[in-house]
Each structure stands twice: as C-alpha cells, then as structure tokens.
Write an enzyme that holds these catalytic residues in place. Structure first.
Site, PDB file in Angstrom:
ATOM      1  N   LYS A  77      -0.286   3.427  -2.626  1.00  0.00           N
ATOM      2  CA  LYS A  77      -0.965   4.507  -2.929  1.00  0.00           C
ATOM      3  C   LYS A  77      -0.303   6.321  -2.395  1.00  0.00           C
ATOM      4  CE  LYS A  77      -5.001   1.710  -0.705  1.00  0.00           C
ATOM      5  NZ  LYS A  77      -3.722   0.214  -0.109  1.00  0.00           N
TER       6      LYS A  77
ATOM      7  N   SER B 170      -5.519   3.297   5.019  1.00  0.00           N
ATOM      8  CA  SER B 170      -4.891   2.061   3.551  1.00  0.00           C
ATOM      9  C   SER B 170      -6.660   1.441   3.346  1.00  0.00           C
ATOM     10  CB  SER B 170      -3.540   1.378   3.995  1.00  0.00           C
ATOM     11  OG  SER B 170      -2.965   0.886   3.078  1.00  0.00           O
TER      12      SER B 170
ATOM     13  N   SER C 105       0.419  -0.818   0.335  1.00  0.00           N
ATOM     14  CA  SER C 105       0.040  -0.201   0.240  1.00  0.00           C
ATOM     15  C   SER C 105       0.355   1.531  -0.490  1.00  0.00           C
ATOM     16  CB  SER C 105      -0.849  -0.063   1.285  1.00  0.00           C
ATOM     17  OG  SER C 105      -2.080  -0.818   0.807  1.00  0.00           O
TER      18      SER C 105
END
Length: 353
Positions: free
Chosen positions: A136, A190, A133
């Site tokens: 992101k 997240s 993640s």
C-alpha cells in the site's frame, strides 16, 4: 781476587739469564699449540664442550633477542585486532555477527542507517518474499505521483470486495469518500477496499495502475520486486528487505504518506455515520518511538510484516521486518532493535576517544 771472581760470576749469571729468556718465550708461545695437539681425549671433549656451551649461550641469546623482535609484531597484531573488534562491539554492522545479543524472530530483517546508507542489521535481506499490505505504500506513491485531486469523491464498488482471501472490511459497497480519506484508511488501518478503489479510480483503470506500480519500483531500483495489485492480498506481490528499504526511503519524501501512515486514530464520517479507525501499528501510539513512516502487512504467505522510517538512538533509520511469526513478534523485534541500538549508542558515547 775475590772481587774479580764475584764480577765473573755476576756476568755469567746475566749472560745465562739472557740466553734462557728466548727459550722460555718460545716454549711459552708453543705451549697452547702443543697442549691442544697432545691433550688427552678428555681434554678434547672439554674444549668442545666449552665451545658448545659458548655456542648454546650465543644461540640462546640470539633466540631470546629474536623472540623479542618477533613478539613486537605479534603484540602489534593483537592490539590491531583488539582495536578492530571494539567498533564492532559498539555498533554492530552485521546481524549474524551479533546474533547472540540481538535475537530477531522475523525471517528477514534489515536496518539501514539513512545518514550513511550502511546496514546496521541484516538477516536474509535479499530473500524474495510476499509483502502483503506493505504494497500500500507503493499504491499511495503512484496516486500522489499522478497528482490526482485528493478531494475528488470515489466510491467502493463490488470490484473492490476481496474474493481472493475473503477478508472483511468496514467499508460497505456503495460507501463514498474523498480520495484523501481512502488513502488515509489504506495507510493507517490497511483497508483493502480503500486501496483497491484508489487503483480502480486511476486514469486507465487497474491495468494502468499496476503498470505504474511496477514502473515506479524499477525507477527506485527495486529490481527484485513485482506488483500484481494495489492491496497486497495477492502473494504475487513480492519484494526483498533491501528493495523495501528503498521504497520506505522514497515514501518518506511524501508529506501525505508520513502523515497518514503515522496517524494513531481518526474519526471518519462514512455514509452519514462517524466511525473510529486505528493504526494497525501500535508503536505509533508509543511515546518511546519517533516514527516518520509506518506500514504493517499480513497474509498467510507473507507472515506478519512491518516497515518503518524512524529515529532511533538519535539517528534516522529504516527498519524492515518480514515474515514474523505471531501477532506481536514484529513489534517485539522492532523494540529489541531499538533497545540494542540505544545500548550500543550509549557505549559508544561513553567510551573515551
């Protein structure tokens, strides 16, 4: 008559003495030469021994003198070496050189001093690995670069459900929210569905979004990075600690990313209900940390990951920790880095110039 005899004897004595003096002088001059030639064997060895002692004395004196001269550069080199080692002990520039004092459990680690651009800590910083993640942050930059309306309402669709890893989400299909809220939840909590929805609602759809992600990476000099989708659930989203340091530095220039990624918790109204969301990085809730950008990540292929832009020991730094084992290992590594830097900084300040 007696007086004449005394006079003759006196003159004779004087003449004899004058004649004998040159002979004695000649003998005196020839004596050493004669002695050297006629001296017995023991005499020769005595002369040679004396000469030997004299030569040894000269040699010893010369050696002693030479040793003094030679000792000076040695001492100088030792002093230079000692001087060269002192700054390394105060502020280490390489993880491997200081591994005994700073034991990190992340497979890859990098700490960059943003003021100088120098690496303070390095551990396999060029290893290409899945980044989960952490992706992101790139997702958010691409959305903001496109200058899309953050107040536009977008929805969570079936396409946003994770069929790759089967992860859960608190955003049911059909949930609507503003693009700003979706970015907040993607960076703070997240939320994979929120991040995927951001990519899907990009002009040109997901293919255009992924292309923009990779184009942005190349523009930042992230030449060992590749993005396949916006969430990080794919293990094909890969990068290195060095590349991610560049990405975090770039992300810190966006006020929205700084704000959303470091929000400790938020109450969000979704489908008429108020829901509480929390930051996946516990350090943003700590009074001991001054964090500007934060993002965590996890999939089994990537391990536990953490990237931050923070102020540590009164200097701005970027911290990248990849593939940590255990839930708290990445946080533990971050705290170890902070304590070590603060300790090194105190030593540097207290050391006299």
């Amino acid at each position: 008559m007696k007086q004449k005899i005394k006079t003759v004897l006196l003159v004779g004595a004087l003449v004899g003495a004058s004649l004998q003096a040159p002979v004695l002088a000649a003998q005196s001059k020839k004596e050493p030469v004669h002695s050297a030639k006629k001296a017995p064997a023991s005499g020769k060895s005595t002369v040679r021994a004396a000469a030997g002692k004299q030569n040894v004395a000269k040699s010893a004196k010369s050696t002693k003198s030479d040793s003094r001269v030679a000792a000076k550069p040695a001492v100088s080199k030792m002093a230079a070496a000692e001087s060269a080692r002192k700054p390394i002990r105060r502020v280490s520039t390489n993880f491997d050189d200081d591994a005994g004092r700073l034991a990190l459990y992340s497979a890859s680690a990098l700490v960059i001093d943003q003021a100088t651009g120098h690496a303070i800590v390095e551990k396999q910083p060029n290893a290409v690995t899945p980044i989960a993640s952490i992706s992101k942050l790139m997702t958010a930059m691409v959305v903001l670069d496109a200058k899309l309306d953050l107040q536009e309402v977008i929805s969570i669709g079936d396409e946003d459900v994770d069929t790759l890893k089967g992860t859960r989400s608190r955003l049911p299909v059909g949930t609507t929210m503003t693009r700003e809220t979706a970015m907040l939840l993607a960076l703070m909590s997240s939320e994979n569905r929120a991040a995927h929805a951001l990519g899907r609602h990009y002009p040109g759809g997901m293919p255009a979004f992924v292309q923009a992600m990779n184009k942005k990476a190349q523009a930042l000099g992230m030449y060992n990075s590749r993005f396949e989708e916006p969430t990080g659930l794919s293990s094909n989203n890969v990068s290195t600690a060095h590349d991610l340091a560049r990405m975090v530095t770039a992300a810190a220039r966006y006020p929205e990313i700084r704000q959303y990624s470091t929000t400790a918790e938020a109450k969000v109204e979704l489908n008429g209900r108020i829901r509480d969301f929390h930051n996946t990085n516990a350090l943003v809730r700590s009074d001991n940390w001054e964090i500007g950008v934060s993002k965590t990540g996890y999939i089994s292929e990537a391990g536990r990951c953490l990237v931050m832009q923070a102020r540590v020991a009164d200097r701005p730094v970027v911290i990248v920790l990849l593939d940590s084992n255990g839930k708290m290992t990445r946080v533990g590594d971050a705290n170890r880095i902070k304590r070590w830097m603060e300790s090194a900084g105190l030593v540097q300040e207290r050391r006299p110039a």
